[in-house]
Design a protein around this motif. Structure first.
Motif, mmCIF file in Angstrom:
data_model
loop_
_atom_site.group_PDB
_atom_site.id
_atom_site.type_symbol
_atom_site.label_atom_id
_atom_site.label_comp_id
_atom_site.label_asym_id
_atom_site.label_seq_id
_atom_site.Cartn_x
_atom_site.Cartn_y
_atom_site.Cartn_z
ATOM 1 N N LEU A 1 -18.797 -33.877 27.505
ATOM 2 C CA LEU A 1 -17.869 -32.707 27.365
ATOM 3 C C LEU A 1 -18.281 -31.466 28.574
ATOM 4 C CD1 LEU A 1 -17.071 -32.296 23.760
ATOM 5 C CD2 LEU A 1 -15.549 -33.523 25.190
ATOM 6 N N LEU A 2 -19.521 -31.660 28.715
ATOM 7 C CA LEU A 2 -20.016 -30.532 29.649
ATOM 8 C C LEU A 2 -19.419 -30.183 30.911
ATOM 9 C CD1 LEU A 2 -23.900 -31.065 29.391
ATOM 10 C CD2 LEU A 2 -22.748 -29.445 28.044
ATOM 11 N N GLU A 3 -18.681 -31.231 31.561
ATOM 12 C CA GLU A 3 -18.176 -30.935 33.019
ATOM 13 C C GLU A 3 -16.767 -30.582 32.589
ATOM 14 O OE1 GLU A 3 -17.593 -35.017 34.836
ATOM 15 O OE2 GLU A 3 -18.494 -35.762 33.156
ATOM 16 N N PHE A 4 -16.291 -30.543 31.313
ATOM 17 C CA PHE A 4 -14.821 -30.050 30.872
ATOM 18 C C PHE A 4 -14.834 -28.804 30.327
ATOM 19 C CE2 PHE A 4 -14.888 -34.892 30.988
ATOM 20 C CZ PHE A 4 -13.893 -35.243 31.961
ATOM 21 N N ILE A 5 -15.713 -28.430 29.919
ATOM 22 C CA ILE A 5 -15.738 -27.043 29.318
ATOM 23 C C ILE A 5 -16.845 -26.271 29.870
ATOM 24 C CG2 ILE A 5 -15.867 -25.868 26.982
ATOM 25 C CD1 ILE A 5 -15.774 -28.235 25.449
ATOM 26 N N PRO A 6 -16.459 -25.469 30.900
ATOM 27 C CA PRO A 6 -17.488 -24.465 31.598
ATOM 28 C C PRO A 6 -17.626 -23.239 30.578
ATOM 29 C CG PRO A 6 -15.237 -24.367 32.405
ATOM 30 C CD PRO A 6 -15.099 -25.453 31.697
ATOM 31 N N THR A 7 -18.435 -22.475 30.912
ATOM 32 C CA THR A 7 -18.805 -21.374 30.113
ATOM 33 C C THR A 7 -17.605 -20.395 29.970
ATOM 34 O OG1 THR A 7 -21.112 -21.375 30.743
ATOM 35 C CG2 THR A 7 -20.307 -19.179 29.823
ATOM 36 N N ALA A 8 -16.633 -20.179 30.843
ATOM 37 C CA ALA A 8 -15.418 -19.291 30.893
ATOM 38 C C ALA A 8 -14.536 -19.866 30.013
ATOM 39 C CB ALA A 8 -15.064 -19.292 32.386
ATOM 40 N N CYS A 9 -14.603 -21.127 29.581
ATOM 41 C CA CYS A 9 -13.428 -21.824 28.738
ATOM 42 C C CYS A 9 -13.726 -22.165 27.330
ATOM 43 C CB CYS A 9 -13.008 -23.073 29.591
ATOM 44 S SG CYS A 9 -12.337 -22.794 31.500
ATOM 45 N N GLY A 10 -14.928 -21.933 27.136
ATOM 46 C CA GLY A 10 -15.223 -22.485 25.688
ATOM 47 C C GLY A 10 -16.668 -22.101 25.327
ATOM 48 N N ALA A 11 -16.968 -22.638 24.279
ATOM 49 C CA ALA A 11 -18.526 -22.678 23.668
ATOM 50 C C ALA A 11 -18.927 -23.986 22.926
ATOM 51 C CB ALA A 11 -18.824 -21.524 22.767
ATOM 52 N N PHE A 12 -20.229 -24.356 22.844
ATOM 53 C CA PHE A 12 -20.955 -25.286 22.309
ATOM 54 C C PHE A 12 -21.586 -24.878 20.970
ATOM 55 C CE2 PHE A 12 -20.270 -26.993 26.488
ATOM 56 C CZ PHE A 12 -19.519 -28.189 26.368
ATOM 57 N N SER A 13 -21.532 -25.847 19.963
ATOM 58 C CA SER A 13 -22.301 -25.567 18.814
ATOM 59 C C SER A 13 -23.032 -26.787 18.558
ATOM 60 C CB SER A 13 -21.506 -25.482 17.549
ATOM 61 O OG SER A 13 -20.873 -26.544 17.098
ATOM 62 N N GLY A 14 -24.100 -26.562 17.721
ATOM 63 C CA GLY A 14 -24.828 -27.919 17.253
ATOM 64 C C GLY A 14 -24.198 -28.630 15.954
ATOM 65 N N LYS A 15 -24.587 -29.866 15.854
ATOM 66 C CA LYS A 15 -23.723 -30.701 15.046
ATOM 67 C C LYS A 15 -24.299 -30.357 13.577
ATOM 68 C CE LYS A 15 -23.053 -34.992 17.815
ATOM 69 N NZ LYS A 15 -23.571 -36.239 18.238
ATOM 70 N N ASN A 16 -23.462 -30.369 12.772
ATOM 71 C CA ASN A 16 -23.565 -29.942 11.467
ATOM 72 C C ASN A 16 -24.219 -28.538 11.118
ATOM 73 O OD1 ASN A 16 -22.265 -32.370 10.658
ATOM 74 N ND2 ASN A 16 -24.519 -33.603 10.970
ATOM 75 N N ASP A 17 -24.032 -27.820 12.175
ATOM 76 C CA ASP A 17 -24.790 -26.465 12.083
ATOM 77 C C ASP A 17 -23.697 -25.417 11.903
ATOM 78 O OD1 ASP A 17 -26.199 -23.862 12.559
ATOM 79 O OD2 ASP A 17 -27.373 -24.632 14.158
ATOM 80 N N THR A 18 -23.487 -24.922 10.606
ATOM 81 C CA THR A 18 -22.487 -24.204 10.499
ATOM 82 C C THR A 18 -22.765 -22.766 11.253
ATOM 83 O OG1 THR A 18 -23.542 -23.682 8.304
ATOM 84 C CG2 THR A 18 -21.706 -25.367 8.288
ATOM 85 N N GLY A 19 -24.097 -22.272 11.150
ATOM 86 C CA GLY A 19 -24.288 -20.924 11.649
ATOM 87 C C GLY A 19 -23.818 -21.160 13.297
ATOM 88 N N SER A 20 -24.275 -22.008 14.107
ATOM 89 C CA SER A 20 -23.938 -22.092 15.434
ATOM 90 C C SER A 20 -22.521 -22.260 15.759
ATOM 91 C CB SER A 20 -24.847 -23.237 16.182
ATOM 92 O OG SER A 20 -24.531 -24.392 15.755
ATOM 93 N N LEU A 21 -21.847 -23.121 14.667
ATOM 94 C CA LEU A 21 -20.169 -23.260 14.864
ATOM 95 C C LEU A 21 -19.617 -21.834 14.725
ATOM 96 C CD1 LEU A 21 -17.930 -24.951 15.138
ATOM 97 C CD2 LEU A 21 -18.060 -25.690 12.591
ATOM 98 N N GLY A 22 -19.967 -21.007 13.844
ATOM 99 C CA GLY A 22 -19.317 -19.667 13.658
ATOM 100 C C GLY A 22 -19.583 -18.937 14.713
ATOM 101 N N LYS A 23 -20.766 -18.853 15.428
ATOM 102 C CA LYS A 23 -21.122 -18.136 16.743
ATOM 103 C C LYS A 23 -20.091 -18.695 17.761
ATOM 104 C CE LYS A 23 -25.862 -16.789 15.236
ATOM 105 N NZ LYS A 23 -27.294 -17.033 15.695
ATOM 106 N N ALA A 24 -20.172 -20.034 17.899
ATOM 107 C CA ALA A 24 -19.221 -20.730 18.839
ATOM 108 C C ALA A 24 -17.912 -20.240 18.799
ATOM 109 C CB ALA A 24 -19.342 -22.066 19.028
ATOM 110 N N LEU A 25 -17.213 -20.271 17.533
ATOM 111 C CA LEU A 25 -15.769 -19.960 17.519
ATOM 112 C C LEU A 25 -15.751 -18.511 17.830
ATOM 113 C CD1 LEU A 25 -15.084 -21.513 13.833
ATOM 114 C CD2 LEU A 25 -14.027 -22.114 16.021
ATOM 115 N N ILE A 26 -16.589 -17.500 17.474
ATOM 116 C CA ILE A 26 -16.425 -16.218 17.995
ATOM 117 C C ILE A 26 -16.384 -16.001 19.160
ATOM 118 C CG2 ILE A 26 -17.466 -14.005 17.800
ATOM 119 C CD1 ILE A 26 -18.400 -14.812 14.762
ATOM 120 N N SER A 27 -17.299 -16.749 19.944
ATOM 121 C CA SER A 27 -17.602 -16.659 21.287
ATOM 122 C C SER A 27 -16.234 -17.239 22.089
ATOM 123 C CB SER A 27 -18.804 -17.552 21.817
ATOM 124 O OG SER A 27 -18.789 -17.578 23.381
#
Length: 360
Positions: A288-314
């Motif tokens: 997915l890295l080549e399809f989601i540049p920084t300007a278009c989204g954010a990544f989170s770790g698998k099964n990591d609810t903390g990083s998923l929340g941060k990624a959603l906000i970002s």
């Protein structure tokens, strides 16, 4: 330039094709004909395209003499008949280039016995039968392109890969919407235990996001006893939507979450979201890295609810216009067709040079 395209035996190619590869083939044919390239498509009977068409003739196979056949055996016989018929016809016709989209091993392997060069677009993993045919056909007049850099790296141990050419999407169909609902997340996929949607629901609730869940229920017990009790006015299951229905909700969403276990190496689902302007949050995966540049989204770790929340906000803070522009710059039918035509010309030029060197 005269080009033959080979599609899957069982898939219809029309302007209304719902399958991603089939829709892409139709758009490629449309753009090639606009460039006055002579195109002939080999595809399932009933296909409707703006070019010459040869329909696979599989209805003539008589299964009367088989004591017993299952669906898989019938498909194998029909595929063999269809692709060997194509091989026979290609021996008798003249093309500058053959472009194969089928994952069946027959057109890949038999191409080495034709006098014209062949290009195969690899849009799936190197599964055994296709992998075997590719490995046994590494002739200089045969060429392979992968539809993403990640897929190229996966195929590299098994075959030469001459280029990477994306497949893109129909940006007119997935049209831009500038204004979204506030804090609205959409998830689409197969609803099953492995997707762990209860974690996504928890993250959305803790971070003030509303959630739309879209997709076919694959595990009834998981939906009934785990997900259904968690549904509220802000956490909704919309059902298994058509592409047109999905677009309506995707255009309204603030963020799309992509967490499917079965990764699509064409990036199709991500690109549809970005095309309508909706940024994407995805679990980290190389494909997915080549399809989601920084300007278009954010990544989170698998099964990591903390990083998923941060990624959603970002992701929710990304500029929707930047998402659309990324798709327009790299993944339109016109852009992809230009890339293919340029590669066609390289192949034809190289083949002409090889013929000249033989004469000398």
């Amino acid at each position: 330039m005269k080009v033959a395209l080979i599609a899957e035996n069982e898939k219809l190619i029309t302007s209304e094709s719902s399958g991603y590869i089939e829709a892409f083939i139709f758009s490629l044919i449309t753009e090639l004909t606009k460039k006055e390239i002579d195109v002939k498509l080999f595809a399932r009977h009933g296909s409707k395209v703006p070019c010459k068409l040869h329909s696979f003739n599989t209805s003539s196979i008589d299964f009367t003499y088989e004591k017993e056949t299952n669906k898989s055996q019938r498909k194998l016989a029909k595929d063999q008949h269809a692709y060997l018929e194509v091989f026979k016809m290609l021996q008798e016709e003249s093309f500058d280039l053959i472009h194969n989209f089928s994952v069946n091993p027959i057109p890949v392997f038999t191409a080495q016995f034709l006098k014209m060069p062949t290009l195969t677009s690899l849009h799936t993993l190197p599964k055994a039968l296709l992998q075997s045919a590719v490995k046994l056909h590494q002739e200089t007049k045969n060429y392979y392109v992968a539809v993403s850099h990640e897929l190229k790296s996966i195929w590299a141990p098994h075959s030469k890969i001459d280029d990477v050419i994306y497949q893109g999407i129909n940006v007119e169909q997935w049209n831009y919407n500038q204004i979204s609902e506030k804090n609205r997340v959409i998830w689409r996929g197969k609803i099953k235990k492995e997707e762990k949607l209860e974690y996504l629901i928890d993250v959305c609730q803790r971070n003030g996001f509303k959630l739309w869940i879209v997709g076919k229920i694959k595990n009834e017990a998981y939906f009934e006893y785990i997900l259904k009790p968690l549904l509220t006015n802000h956490i909704e299951y919309l059902g298994d939507l058509t592409e047109e229905e999905l677009k309506f909700y995707l255009q309204k969403a603030t963020v799309m979450v992509y967490s499917q276990k079965n990764i699509n190496y064409t990036g199709a689902n991500v690109l549809k979201s970005l095309s309508v302007g909706t940024p994407v949050t995805a679990y980290s995966h190389e494909s997915l890295l080549e399809f989601i540049p920084t300007a278009c989204g954010a990544f989170s770790g698998k099964n990591d609810t903390g990083s998923l929340g941060k990624a959603l906000i970002s992701a929710s803070l990304k500029n929707r216009a930047d998402c659309r522009q990324f798709v327009l710059a790299n993944f339109t039918p016109e852009k992809i067709t230009d890339n293919y035509v340029e590669f066609y010309k390289k192949i034809i030029h190289k083949e002409q040079e090889n013929k000249q060197s033989v004469l000398i």
